[in-house]
Design a protein around this motif. Sequence first.
Motif, PDB file in Angstrom:
ATOM      1  N   UNK A   1       6.733  -8.567 -32.083  1.00 46.58           N
ATOM      2  CA  UNK A   1       7.095  -9.891 -32.053  1.00 46.58           C
ATOM      3  C   UNK A   1       5.976 -10.796 -32.144  1.00 46.58           C
TER       4      UNK A   1
ATOM      5  N   UNK B   1      24.936  -8.001 -28.832  1.00 44.21           N
ATOM      6  CA  UNK B   1      23.577  -7.480 -28.726  1.00 44.21           C
ATOM      7  C   UNK B   1      23.026  -7.465 -27.274  1.00 44.21           C
ATOM      8  N   UNK B   2      23.360  -8.549 -26.472  1.00 37.01           N
ATOM      9  CA  UNK B   2      22.947  -8.530 -24.906  1.00 37.01           C
ATOM     10  C   UNK B   2      23.171  -7.197 -24.399  1.00 37.01           C
TER      11      UNK B   2
ATOM     12  N   UNK C   1      18.021 -11.157 -22.401  1.00 37.89           N
ATOM     13  CA  UNK C   1      17.218 -10.035 -23.096  1.00 37.89           C
ATOM     14  C   UNK C   1      17.560 -10.516 -24.691  1.00 37.89           C
ATOM     15  N   UNK C   2      18.901 -10.693 -25.025  1.00 34.13           N
ATOM     16  CA  UNK C   2      19.014 -11.234 -26.231  1.00 34.13           C
ATOM     17  C   UNK C   2      18.314 -12.477 -26.440  1.00 34.13           C
ATOM     18  N   UNK C   3      18.218 -13.558 -25.587  1.00 31.52           N
ATOM     19  CA  UNK C   3      17.415 -14.641 -25.878  1.00 31.52           C
ATOM     20  C   UNK C   3      16.194 -14.289 -26.321  1.00 31.52           C
ATOM     21  N   UNK C   4      15.324 -13.512 -25.435  1.00 29.89           N
ATOM     22  CA  UNK C   4      14.029 -13.313 -25.717  1.00 29.89           C
ATOM     23  C   UNK C   4      13.903 -12.300 -27.212  1.00 29.89           C
ATOM     24  N   UNK C   5      14.633 -11.462 -27.282  1.00 27.35           N
ATOM     25  CA  UNK C   5      14.883 -10.924 -28.614  1.00 27.35           C
ATOM     26  C   UNK C   5      15.026 -11.681 -29.865  1.00 27.35           C
ATOM     27  N   UNK C   6      15.989 -12.415 -29.909  1.00 24.64           N
ATOM     28  CA  UNK C   6      16.289 -13.587 -30.953  1.00 24.64           C
ATOM     29  C   UNK C   6      15.170 -14.481 -31.212  1.00 24.64           C
TER      30      UNK C   6
ATOM     31  N   UNK D   1      25.747 -12.228 -30.365  1.00 24.64           N
ATOM     32  CA  UNK D   1      24.589 -12.507 -29.465  1.00 24.64           C
ATOM     33  C   UNK D   1      24.930 -11.776 -28.364  1.00 24.64           C
TER      34      UNK D   1
ATOM     35  N   UNK E   1      11.986 -14.614 -30.031  1.00 20.55           N
ATOM     36  CA  UNK E   1      10.579 -14.042 -30.164  1.00 20.55           C
ATOM     37  C   UNK E   1      10.433 -13.147 -31.169  1.00 20.55           C
ATOM     38  N   UNK E   2      11.657 -12.212 -31.860  1.00 18.02           N
ATOM     39  CA  UNK E   2      11.236 -11.660 -32.730  1.00 18.02           C
ATOM     40  C   UNK E   2      12.056 -11.984 -33.916  1.00 18.02           C
ATOM     41  N   UNK E   3      13.258 -12.428 -33.876  1.00 17.10           N
ATOM     42  CA  UNK E   3      14.044 -12.904 -35.182  1.00 17.10           C
ATOM     43  C   UNK E   3      13.628 -14.285 -35.336  1.00 17.10           C
TER      44      UNK E   3
ATOM     45  N   UNK F   1      21.193  -4.387 -25.454  1.00 13.25           N
ATOM     46  CA  UNK F   1      19.858  -4.619 -24.740  1.00 13.25           C
ATOM     47  C   UNK F   1      19.708  -4.035 -23.320  1.00 13.25           C
TER      48      UNK F   1
ATOM     49  N   UNK G   1       6.277  -5.748 -39.446  1.00 15.58           N
ATOM     50  CA  UNK G   1       7.269  -6.720 -38.781  1.00 15.58           C
ATOM     51  C   UNK G   1       8.383  -7.238 -39.603  1.00 15.58           C
TER      52      UNK G   1
ATOM     53  N   UNK H   1      18.226  -7.402 -39.062  1.00 16.74           N
ATOM     54  CA  UNK H   1      19.155  -8.626 -39.512  1.00 16.74           C
ATOM     55  C   UNK H   1      20.152  -7.832 -40.366  1.00 16.74           C
TER      56      UNK H   1
END
Lengths: 236, 236
Positions: free
Chosen positions: B137, B185-186, A189-194, B182, A196-198, B189, B144, B152
């Motif tokens: 995203x 945060x995971x 989920x962190x991979x997808x968030x960071x 990271x 895709x979004x960040x 999430x 966005x 951030x």
Amino acid sequence: MTTQTPPDVNLQRAASDNARALQRPLHKGQQTRAAILDAALGLASHMGLEGLSIGALAELMQMSKSGVFAHFGSREELQISVIREYHARFEEEVFFPAIAEPRGLPRLQALFERWVRRVSVELDSGCIYISGAVEFDDRPGPVRDALAEMVRAWHAALERAIRMAIAAGQLKPDTDPAQLLFEVHGLILALHHDARFLRNPGVLDRARAGFARLLASHLAHQLPDPRFPVPHRLPE
Amino acid sequence: MTTQTPPDVNLQRAASDNARALQRPLHKGQQTRAAILDAALGLASHMGLEGLSIGALAELMQMSKSGVFAHFGSREELQISVIREYHARFEEEVFFPAIAEPRGLPRLQALFERWVRRVSVELDSGCIYISGAVEFDDRPGPVRDALAEMVRAWHAALERAIRMAIAAGQLKPDTDPAQLLFEVHGLILALHHDARFLRNPGVLDRARAGFARLLASHLAHQLPDPRFPVPHRLPE
């Protein structure tokens, strides 16, 4: 869809359904349905499942709305069909090749690595499981139920791989499979968030490093067995 | 919004803005704007930021559409105002009380524990940061950008707390702050996903156990300092 059936059985049954489907040629109607579904999956990846409409799909396919309706009787049925199609492809790319690996750590590592790769190729479109979870967390109904069933089936398959690694004596006997699954899912989920979004760089390696650290802290033998190097990379 | 300003400075500036705002009584127009914003935040928590519309808000407030327009010139401006309001509340509940804790582990633990609690009270509505990340995203633009800036800023504050714990000699000197962030945060999430979407029980404890394990594996001294028990719980 029988909710009483254990999720892993669904995965197995889907496998044999797919195998049967591949053996016979598609009728014309089935071909059209498959083409609509393919377009719908692309649309849903970008716009979300809630962004799917019979109208938009008819326009994309240069068909009449009633033509689309003939294959999917309602928007809800279309959404559920898209979820099932997504699940079938996820299984083809992630689940089936990974369960061809030996039970235990090799299989668990292959499941994770293929999952990471799947998310990485989806970075331009998005994962329907992850975005769908946010879209439907507040919307009870058959679409949400179908999505949750698929996600649970996938989680159950991962948890089973963890249990096998414990049974094989590779992970510590006091490892809590559901807890380890929770933390592994967090990395994805962190991979997808960071990513895709960040739009942060280097997140694939962050996910892999997190998984390697997580596994290392649960290994039964503190020095990793050289037969099971951590992190595991599939051949490119 | 100045993107050049370091995120932590924004948090500090927001703090003094809030303090100033609290000192003076609100004019009638400001009161109306605050009431609309409050309703908009509630609406966005349930329907998503994309579910916000001037029309739905006017109906909810029993105002005319032009009345709402007088305070927020466009739907986009309304969405950005909602994001800023959400951020201000997040700071009030999570950030400011936590930075009152001593630098290092106590502050880092307080940041995490307050974050977990914030997500747990939001389980009926949903976190705008997390759902907004999925909604936007694929949609470039000022909404966005505003959302990403807030996320951030929050991540930068957490990373700073991690750096301080390393500087204080509490976490290992080779700890990678961005990697630890990271993984933390995971956990959040995964908590949001499993609680909101799968409705799994016991996920708060899963997130806390994951954090405790994560911290323990990065502690400079393998036996935790009794002054900093892990996991840290705030007084109920």
